[in-house]
Design a protein around this motif. Structure first.
Motif, mmCIF file in Angstrom:
data_model
loop_
_atom_site.group_PDB
_atom_site.id
_atom_site.type_symbol
_atom_site.label_atom_id
_atom_site.label_comp_id
_atom_site.label_asym_id
_atom_site.label_seq_id
_atom_site.Cartn_x
_atom_site.Cartn_y
_atom_site.Cartn_z
ATOM 1 N N PRO A 57 37.655 50.699 41.678
ATOM 2 C CA PRO A 57 37.379 49.651 40.687
ATOM 3 C C PRO A 57 38.528 48.655 40.606
ATOM 4 O O PRO A 57 39.699 49.037 40.547
ATOM 5 C CB PRO A 57 37.231 50.448 39.383
ATOM 6 N N GLY A 58 38.176 47.384 40.632
ATOM 7 C CA GLY A 58 39.173 46.333 40.552
ATOM 8 C C GLY A 58 39.764 45.935 41.888
ATOM 9 O O GLY A 58 40.429 44.899 41.994
ATOM 10 N N ALA A 59 39.537 46.759 42.919
ATOM 11 C CA ALA A 59 40.104 46.471 44.238
ATOM 12 C C ALA A 59 39.044 46.460 45.324
ATOM 13 O O ALA A 59 39.371 46.255 46.489
ATOM 14 C CB ALA A 59 41.191 47.493 44.577
ATOM 15 N N GLY A 60 37.801 46.703 44.971
ATOM 16 C CA GLY A 60 36.728 46.662 45.956
ATOM 17 C C GLY A 60 36.827 47.758 46.996
ATOM 18 O O GLY A 60 37.218 48.891 46.699
ATOM 19 N N PHE A 61 36.511 47.393 48.256
ATOM 20 C CA PHE A 61 36.428 48.380 49.335
ATOM 21 C C PHE A 61 37.603 48.295 50.306
ATOM 22 O O PHE A 61 37.617 49.005 51.311
ATOM 23 C CB PHE A 61 35.115 48.188 50.110
ATOM 24 N N ARG A 62 38.581 47.444 50.029
ATOM 25 C CA ARG A 62 39.706 47.306 50.959
ATOM 26 C C ARG A 62 40.806 48.296 50.577
ATOM 27 O O ARG A 62 41.929 47.938 50.189
ATOM 28 C CB ARG A 62 40.222 45.865 50.968
ATOM 29 N N ASN A 63 40.452 49.572 50.686
ATOM 30 C CA ASN A 63 41.352 50.673 50.360
ATOM 31 C C ASN A 63 41.149 51.778 51.384
ATOM 32 O O ASN A 63 40.116 51.831 52.055
ATOM 33 C CB ASN A 63 41.014 51.258 48.975
#
Length: 380
Positions: A345-351
């Motif tokens: 949450p808050g950072a999308g899928f770029r993790n």
């Protein structure tokens, strides 16, 4: 995003797999189901069954996409919910329309829980050339713990009856394989051996859909390693395990065939029962609307979905990964893991994947085993 990468010379990969959600409801209530029990609840507002005008338009859009990109063959998956709730007559109509309309070879498969798979139904599917995959979660105890009917009764006995039909010599060519969601509380070797007792041509082991907002709660590497060793050490090849073979092939510089690993471009698109064009279904585990594209088969070609940022992100390889993943020594094999498992949450899928530590341990284990065997053969 699309225009930026297009300007650099990148071109999208056409869709080759089309998932048609021909029935939105299910006759089971599996406790981990991403459709009904996780973040996205859009199924509640969609028609129970895909109307004929929708699936006919979807077939026309597939034909349009095939012609535009010169594809041959393509794969169509009849899905749900439980697709057999649509009825065998409807399935026959859809398949016959696909064969008559799409100007290339069309491989058709159906993913089912097996409860409604009777011999008359399987005979029709077999004659239509539809291959059938069944969801079975290992042994009876584990399966029935998760895959229950609305009355709380387990569905293992029904799945076993379906598998007995698929193993019959008359219908064996319709047997596509098994799908098993991993439960780390189960014995991995017992789970694998329970599955190979049904003689599947393919097994798909799936990690439960988790993310950084809803982590899995327990490590999964030990389970995967034990199951892999049992599969890898068998004196003969017992079956294909898609995840395991993909990691082996990627370690050897080849291409994988599992969306859980690797950097291959995603070439799958989903048509919901109301005609909405969506990304891979598993994104429903992240948040409401995560899979949505805003497109519809009655108004938009599939080429429009190729421009969607979520689709582009799953086709541009390392450019869509987090900085940590880009620097990782295993990036070519891992590929960042399953896209849905990267959500924060808050950072999308770029993790990194929420299973990052598990994937590192598992991939390193597979790599060590493969390298040892390659060295032994090389020394010869």
């Amino acid at each position: 995003m699309f225009d930026e990468f297009w300007a650099r010379g990148w071109r999208p990969t056409a869709f080759r797999e089309f998932v048609l959600k021909i029935h939105q409801r299910c006759n089971l209530a599996c406790d981990y189901c991403y459709v009904y029990h996780l973040a996205d609840q859009s199924w509640r507002t969609r028609p129970h069954q895909m109307p004929s005008r929708v699936w006919r338009q979807a077939v026309a859009r597939i034909a349009e996409h095939v012609s535009a990109h010169g594809l041959d063959p393509v794969h169509v998956v009849l899905h749900g919910g439980e697709p057999l709730l649509a009825g065998v007559d409807t399935i026959r109509e859809i398949v016959e329309d696909l064969r008559a309309t799409v100007p290339c070879g069309v491989r058709v498969s159906l993913q089912t829980n097996g409860v409604l798979l009777t011999e008359p139904t399987l005979a029709v599917l077999h004659d239509l050339g539809v291959r059938v995959a069944v969801s079975v979660d290992g042994d009876e105890r584990t399966h029935d713990l998760h895959r229950q009917g609305p009355d709380g009764r387990g569905s293992h006995a029904a799945a076993v009856r379906a598998l007995a039909l698929l193993r019959d010599d008359r219908y064996r060519t319709a047997y596509a394989g098994l799908l098993c969601t991993v439960d780390v509380r189960s014995d991995p070797v017992a789970a694998y051996e329970a599955l190979i007792a049904y003689e599947p041509p393919v097994i798909d082991f799936l990690l439960p859909h988790a993310n950084w907002a809803s982590p899995p709660g327990a490590p999964h590497a030990d389970w995967l390693i034990a199951a892999f060793d049992r599969w890898y050490d068998a004196p003969r090849r017992e079956t294909v395990v898609r995840l395991f073979e993909s990691v082996v092939l990627l370690q050897l510089g080849g291409q994988g065939r599992s969306e859980q690993v690797g950097l291959g471009p995603a070439a799958l698109v989903v048509v919901e029962s109301d005609g909405a064009v969506e990304q891979v279904d598993a994104l429903k585990s992240a948040y409401e609307g995560a899979a949505a594209t805003g497109l519809h088969v009655e108004t938009d070609p599939f080429d429009a979905a190729l421009r969607h940022p979520g689709v582009v992100a799953r086709q541009i390889g390392t450019a869509a990964l987090s900085p940590d993943c880009q620097r990782c020594r295993l990036v070519r094999v891992c590929g960042g893991g399953h896209y849905a498992h990267r959500y924060r949450p808050g950072a999308g899928f770029r993790n990194p994947s929420v299973y990052c530590a598990d994937l590192i341990r598992f991939i390193d284990h597979v790599g060590a085993r493969v390298r040892k065997d390659v060295e032994r053969v090389t020394r010869g």
